[in-house]
Write an enzyme that holds these catalytic residues in place. Sequence first.
Site, PDB file in Angstrom:
ATOM      1  N   ASN A  50      35.432  39.435  44.150  1.00 32.75           N
ATOM      2  CA  ASN A  50      34.038  39.400  44.564  1.00 32.75           C
ATOM      3  C   ASN A  50      33.581  40.625  45.356  1.00 32.75           C
ATOM      4  OD1 ASN A  50      31.686  38.094  44.276  1.00 32.75           O
ATOM      5  ND2 ASN A  50      32.108  36.457  45.748  1.00 32.75           N
ATOM      6  N   PRO A 107      42.897  37.162  47.140  1.00 32.52           N
ATOM      7  CA  PRO A 107      43.254  38.582  47.228  1.00 32.52           C
ATOM      8  C   PRO A 107      42.833  39.319  45.954  1.00 32.52           C
ATOM      9  CG  PRO A 107      45.175  37.162  47.570  1.00 32.52           C
ATOM     10  CD  PRO A 107      44.063  36.293  47.104  1.00 32.52           C
ATOM     11  N   GLU A 108      42.361  40.533  46.127  1.00 32.14           N
ATOM     12  CA  GLU A 108      42.018  41.327  44.956  1.00 32.14           C
ATOM     13  C   GLU A 108      43.232  42.185  44.592  1.00 32.14           C
ATOM     14  OE1 GLU A 108      37.962  42.714  44.821  1.00 32.14           O
ATOM     15  OE2 GLU A 108      37.281  41.096  46.110  1.00 32.14           O
ATOM     16  N   LYS A 130      45.726  40.398  39.406  1.00 30.49           N
ATOM     17  CA  LYS A 130      46.034  39.609  40.603  1.00 30.49           C
ATOM     18  C   LYS A 130      47.382  38.901  40.497  1.00 30.49           C
ATOM     19  CE  LYS A 130      41.113  38.923  41.323  1.00 30.49           C
ATOM     20  NZ  LYS A 130      39.995  37.976  41.382  1.00 30.49           N
ATOM     21  N   ARG A 145      30.211  31.731  41.863  1.00 30.55           N
ATOM     22  CA  ARG A 145      30.706  32.641  42.904  1.00 30.55           C
ATOM     23  C   ARG A 145      29.512  33.363  43.501  1.00 30.55           C
ATOM     24  NH1 ARG A 145      36.027  34.275  42.738  1.00 30.55           N
ATOM     25  NH2 ARG A 145      35.523  35.031  44.818  1.00 30.55           N
ATOM     26  N   ARG A 165      47.066  38.989  27.647  1.00 19.71           N
ATOM     27  CA  ARG A 165      45.886  38.186  27.985  1.00 19.71           C
ATOM     28  C   ARG A 165      45.003  38.888  29.007  1.00 19.71           C
ATOM     29  NH1 ARG A 165      48.787  33.472  29.166  1.00 19.71           N
ATOM     30  NH2 ARG A 165      48.417  33.559  31.407  1.00 19.71           N
TER      31      ARG A 165
END
Length: 260
Positions: A162, A2-3, A51, A250, A118
Amino acid sequence: MPEGHSVRRIANRFNKDFKNSPIKITSPQGRFVDSTLISGQELIEANALGKQMFLHFESGTIRIHLGIFGKWSFSKLEKEPVGQVRARFQTEGLIADLRGPTICELIDQAGVQAVYDRLGPDPLWPDGDLKQLARFLERVSRSNSAIGQLLMDQSVIAGIGNVYRAELLFRAGLSPFTKGKSVPQEVLVGIWNDAVVLMALGVKTGLMLTRDGYLSAKVPRFERYQVYKREGLECRLCFGPVSIGLMQARKLYWCARCQK
Ligand SMILES: [Zn+2]
Protein backbone atom coordinates in the site's frame (compact mmCIF):
# COMPACT_ATOMS: atom_id res chain seq x y z
CA MET A 1 1.83 -6.15 5.79
CA PRO A 2 5.57 -6.00 5.08
CA GLU A 3 6.42 -4.89 1.57
CA GLY A 4 9.07 -6.55 -0.59
CA HIS A 5 12.02 -4.58 0.73
CA SER A 6 11.59 -5.91 4.28
CA VAL A 7 11.28 -9.52 3.11
CA ARG A 8 14.47 -9.04 1.08
CA ARG A 9 16.20 -7.69 4.19
CA ILE A 10 15.31 -10.84 6.14
CA ALA A 11 16.60 -13.02 3.27
CA ASN A 12 19.85 -11.01 3.28
CA ARG A 13 20.13 -11.52 6.99
CA PHE A 14 19.70 -15.29 6.61
CA ASN A 15 22.41 -15.31 3.94
CA LYS A 16 24.73 -13.35 6.19
CA ASP A 17 24.16 -15.23 9.44
CA PHE A 18 22.84 -18.69 8.57
CA LYS A 19 24.17 -19.60 5.13
CA ASN A 20 26.44 -22.67 4.85
CA SER A 21 25.78 -23.59 8.47
CA PRO A 22 23.77 -26.51 9.74
CA ILE A 23 20.53 -25.22 11.12
CA LYS A 24 18.42 -26.77 13.78
CA ILE A 25 14.79 -26.24 12.89
CA THR A 26 12.00 -26.86 15.35
CA SER A 27 8.36 -25.94 15.65
CA PRO A 28 7.66 -25.11 19.29
CA GLN A 29 4.01 -24.57 18.38
CA GLY A 30 3.95 -27.95 16.62
CA ARG A 31 2.29 -26.67 13.47
CA PHE A 32 5.27 -26.91 11.11
CA VAL A 33 5.60 -30.66 11.26
CA ASP A 34 7.94 -30.90 8.25
CA SER A 35 10.63 -29.05 10.21
CA THR A 36 12.05 -32.41 11.26
CA LEU A 37 12.70 -33.36 7.61
CA ILE A 38 15.09 -30.44 7.12
CA SER A 39 16.51 -29.85 10.57
CA GLY A 40 20.28 -30.21 10.73
CA GLN A 41 20.87 -29.46 7.05
CA GLU A 42 22.93 -26.52 5.83
CA LEU A 43 21.18 -23.50 4.42
CA ILE A 44 22.28 -23.26 0.78
CA GLU A 45 20.70 -19.91 0.12
CA ALA A 46 17.88 -17.60 1.16
CA ASN A 47 15.98 -15.76 -1.51
CA ALA A 48 13.00 -13.45 -1.69
CA LEU A 49 10.54 -12.89 -4.47
CA GLY A 50 7.94 -10.25 -3.82
CA LYS A 51 6.61 -10.76 -0.30
CA GLN A 52 7.69 -14.39 -0.05
CA MET A 53 10.92 -15.85 1.23
CA PHE A 54 12.52 -19.12 0.21
CA LEU A 55 15.09 -20.96 2.32
CA HIS A 56 16.81 -23.50 0.13
CA PHE A 57 18.18 -26.67 1.70
CA GLU A 58 19.55 -29.79 0.09
CA SER A 59 16.36 -31.80 0.33
CA GLY A 60 13.79 -29.04 -0.01
CA THR A 61 12.82 -25.41 0.30
CA ILE A 62 10.95 -23.72 3.09
CA ARG A 63 8.55 -21.12 1.73
CA ILE A 64 7.45 -18.36 4.07
CA HIS A 65 4.82 -15.70 3.58
CA LEU A 66 4.32 -13.46 6.60
CA GLY A 67 0.89 -12.21 5.57
CA ILE A 68 -0.55 -9.51 7.81
CA PHE A 69 0.42 -10.86 11.22
CA GLY A 70 3.66 -12.73 10.60
CA LYS A 71 6.83 -11.56 12.33
CA TRP A 72 10.47 -12.47 12.73
CA SER A 73 12.56 -11.96 15.81
CA PHE A 74 16.27 -12.61 16.15
CA SER A 75 18.13 -13.32 19.33
CA LYS A 76 21.71 -14.10 20.24
CA LEU A 77 20.79 -15.68 23.53
CA GLU A 78 19.38 -19.14 23.77
CA LYS A 79 16.06 -18.87 25.50
CA GLU A 80 12.77 -20.67 25.63
CA PRO A 81 10.40 -19.66 22.85
CA VAL A 82 7.89 -17.04 23.90
CA GLY A 83 4.36 -17.13 22.50
CA GLN A 84 3.30 -19.05 19.43
CA VAL A 85 6.50 -19.77 17.55
CA ARG A 86 5.74 -21.58 14.30
CA ALA A 87 9.36 -22.22 13.44
CA ARG A 88 12.64 -21.69 15.19
CA PHE A 89 15.88 -21.58 13.16
CA GLN A 90 18.95 -22.01 15.26
CA THR A 91 22.62 -21.92 14.44
CA GLU A 92 25.61 -21.35 16.64
CA GLY A 93 24.94 -18.19 18.59
CA LEU A 94 21.84 -17.09 16.75
CA ILE A 95 18.13 -17.86 16.85
CA ALA A 96 15.44 -16.69 14.45
CA ASP A 97 11.84 -17.16 15.58
CA LEU A 98 8.95 -17.00 13.15
CA ARG A 99 5.51 -16.19 14.51
CA GLY A 100 2.11 -16.02 12.84
CA PRO A 101 2.98 -16.43 9.16
CA THR A 102 0.28 -17.11 6.60
CA ILE A 103 2.52 -19.74 5.04
CA CYS A 104 5.44 -21.75 6.34
CA GLU A 105 5.77 -24.95 4.37
CA LEU A 106 8.26 -27.35 2.89
CA ILE A 107 8.13 -27.59 -0.89
CA ASP A 108 10.22 -29.22 -3.61
CA GLN A 109 11.90 -27.65 -6.63
CA ALA A 110 8.76 -27.97 -8.76
CA GLY A 111 6.80 -26.25 -6.01
CA VAL A 112 9.28 -23.38 -5.94
CA GLN A 113 9.05 -23.01 -9.69
CA ALA A 114 5.25 -22.97 -9.54
CA VAL A 115 5.31 -20.07 -7.06
CA TYR A 116 7.93 -18.21 -9.10
CA ASP A 117 5.80 -18.60 -12.23
CA ARG A 118 2.72 -17.33 -10.44
CA LEU A 119 4.37 -14.18 -9.16
CA GLY A 120 5.05 -11.17 -11.32
CA PRO A 121 8.42 -9.48 -11.80
CA ASP A 122 10.08 -8.09 -8.69
CA PRO A 123 11.92 -4.75 -8.87
CA LEU A 124 14.37 -6.15 -6.31
CA TRP A 125 15.19 -9.35 -8.19
CA PRO A 126 18.98 -9.38 -8.44
CA ASP A 127 18.96 -9.78 -12.20
CA GLY A 128 16.09 -7.30 -12.27
CA ASP A 129 16.82 -6.19 -15.77
CA LEU A 130 15.01 -5.51 -18.99
CA LYS A 131 13.37 -8.93 -18.95
CA GLN A 132 11.65 -8.11 -15.66
CA LEU A 133 10.59 -4.71 -16.95
CA ALA A 134 9.24 -6.25 -20.16
CA ARG A 135 7.08 -8.62 -18.14
CA PHE A 136 5.71 -5.72 -16.09
CA LEU A 137 4.90 -3.69 -19.20
CA GLU A 138 3.23 -6.63 -20.84
CA ARG A 139 1.05 -7.45 -17.84
CA VAL A 140 -0.11 -3.87 -17.26
CA SER A 141 -0.61 -2.95 -20.89
CA ARG A 142 -3.10 -5.70 -21.60
CA SER A 143 -5.25 -4.96 -18.55
CA ASN A 144 -8.51 -3.08 -18.18
CA SER A 145 -8.01 -2.86 -14.41
CA ALA A 146 -7.02 0.37 -12.69
CA ILE A 147 -3.29 0.91 -12.29
CA GLY A 148 -3.80 1.39 -8.54
CA GLN A 149 -5.19 -2.13 -8.42
CA LEU A 150 -2.54 -3.60 -10.73
CA LEU A 151 0.34 -2.34 -8.60
CA MET A 152 -1.08 -4.33 -5.69
CA ASP A 153 -1.54 -7.46 -7.79
CA GLN A 154 1.39 -9.74 -6.98
CA SER A 155 1.11 -11.44 -10.36
CA VAL A 156 1.65 -8.10 -12.11
CA ILE A 157 4.47 -6.75 -9.95
CA ALA A 158 5.69 -8.58 -6.87
CA GLY A 159 6.60 -6.89 -3.61
CA ILE A 160 4.62 -3.65 -3.82
CA GLY A 161 2.20 -2.90 -0.98
CA ASN A 162 0.00 0.00 0.00
CA VAL A 163 2.76 2.49 0.80
CA TYR A 164 4.82 2.07 -2.35
CA ARG A 165 1.64 1.89 -4.44
CA ALA A 166 0.43 5.29 -3.22
CA GLU A 167 3.84 6.94 -3.38
CA LEU A 168 4.91 5.58 -6.77
CA LEU A 169 1.68 6.78 -8.38
CA PHE A 170 2.02 10.22 -6.83
CA ARG A 171 5.60 10.51 -8.00
CA ALA A 172 4.50 9.54 -11.49
CA GLY A 173 1.68 12.10 -11.42
CA LEU A 174 -0.67 9.30 -12.42
CA SER A 175 -4.23 8.79 -11.22
CA PRO A 176 -4.70 5.41 -9.54
CA PHE A 177 -7.93 5.03 -11.51
CA THR A 178 -6.28 5.03 -14.94
CA LYS A 179 -6.77 1.73 -16.74
CA GLY A 180 -3.57 -0.27 -17.17
CA LYS A 181 -3.82 -0.30 -20.93
CA SER A 182 -4.29 3.50 -21.02
CA VAL A 183 -1.06 4.28 -19.17
CA PRO A 184 1.62 5.45 -21.62
CA GLN A 185 4.60 3.08 -21.86
CA GLU A 186 7.09 5.75 -20.82
CA VAL A 187 5.10 6.38 -17.63
CA LEU A 188 5.14 2.64 -16.81
CA VAL A 189 8.88 2.47 -17.45
CA GLY A 190 9.27 5.46 -15.11
CA ILE A 191 7.22 3.76 -12.37
CA TRP A 192 9.25 0.55 -12.68
CA ASN A 193 12.60 2.36 -12.57
CA ASP A 194 11.40 4.44 -9.63
CA ALA A 195 10.39 1.24 -7.80
CA VAL A 196 13.81 -0.31 -8.48
CA VAL A 197 15.58 2.69 -6.90
CA LEU A 198 13.21 3.32 -3.99
CA MET A 199 12.88 -0.32 -2.97
CA ALA A 200 16.66 -0.79 -3.07
CA LEU A 201 16.86 2.18 -0.72
CA GLY A 202 14.23 0.44 1.41
CA VAL A 203 16.42 -2.68 1.58
CA LYS A 204 19.39 -0.55 2.61
CA THR A 205 17.63 1.50 5.29
CA GLY A 206 14.70 -0.69 6.32
CA LEU A 207 12.41 2.28 5.69
CA MET A 208 10.10 3.21 2.86
CA LEU A 209 11.57 6.55 1.87
CA THR A 210 9.86 8.14 -1.10
CA ARG A 211 10.34 11.94 -0.99
CA ASP A 212 13.20 13.43 -2.94
CA GLY A 213 15.24 15.56 -0.58
CA TYR A 214 14.02 13.45 2.35
CA LEU A 215 15.62 10.13 1.49
CA SER A 216 17.43 9.70 4.77
CA ALA A 217 16.70 7.35 7.64
CA LYS A 218 16.57 10.36 9.97
CA VAL A 219 13.43 11.76 8.38
CA PRO A 220 10.59 11.56 10.92
CA ARG A 221 7.64 9.42 9.89
CA PHE A 222 5.20 12.31 9.30
CA GLU A 223 7.66 13.89 6.85
CA ARG A 224 8.35 10.67 5.01
CA TYR A 225 5.49 10.32 2.57
CA GLN A 226 3.88 12.36 -0.18
CA VAL A 227 0.33 11.04 0.18
CA TYR A 228 0.32 7.80 2.21
CA LYS A 229 -1.75 8.31 5.38
CA ARG A 230 -1.93 12.05 4.66
CA GLU A 231 -5.65 12.18 3.83
CA GLY A 232 -7.15 15.62 4.41
CA LEU A 233 -3.73 17.23 4.74
CA GLU A 234 -2.31 19.61 2.16
CA CYS A 235 -0.60 18.05 -0.80
CA ARG A 236 3.07 18.94 -0.56
CA LEU A 237 3.10 19.97 -4.21
CA CYS A 238 -0.19 21.76 -4.99
CA PHE A 239 -1.56 22.40 -1.46
CA GLY A 240 -4.86 20.79 -2.38
CA PRO A 241 -6.28 18.13 -0.04
CA VAL A 242 -4.92 14.60 -0.19
CA SER A 243 -7.77 12.18 -0.90
CA ILE A 244 -8.56 8.80 0.61
CA GLY A 245 -10.73 6.06 -0.81
CA LEU A 246 -11.07 2.32 -0.92
CA MET A 247 -9.81 0.24 -3.80
CA GLN A 248 -10.52 -3.47 -3.46
CA ALA A 249 -10.96 -3.04 0.30
CA ARG A 250 -7.55 -1.42 0.76
CA LYS A 251 -7.06 2.25 1.59
CA LEU A 252 -5.93 4.35 -1.30
CA TYR A 253 -4.28 7.76 -0.97
CA TRP A 254 -3.78 10.22 -3.81
CA CYS A 255 -3.92 13.88 -4.85
CA ALA A 256 -6.68 14.43 -7.36
CA ARG A 257 -5.03 17.63 -8.63
CA CYS A 258 -1.51 16.29 -9.12
CA GLN A 259 -2.43 12.84 -10.36
CA LYS A 260 -4.19 12.77 -13.73
ZN1 LIG B 1 -1.25 17.79 -5.28
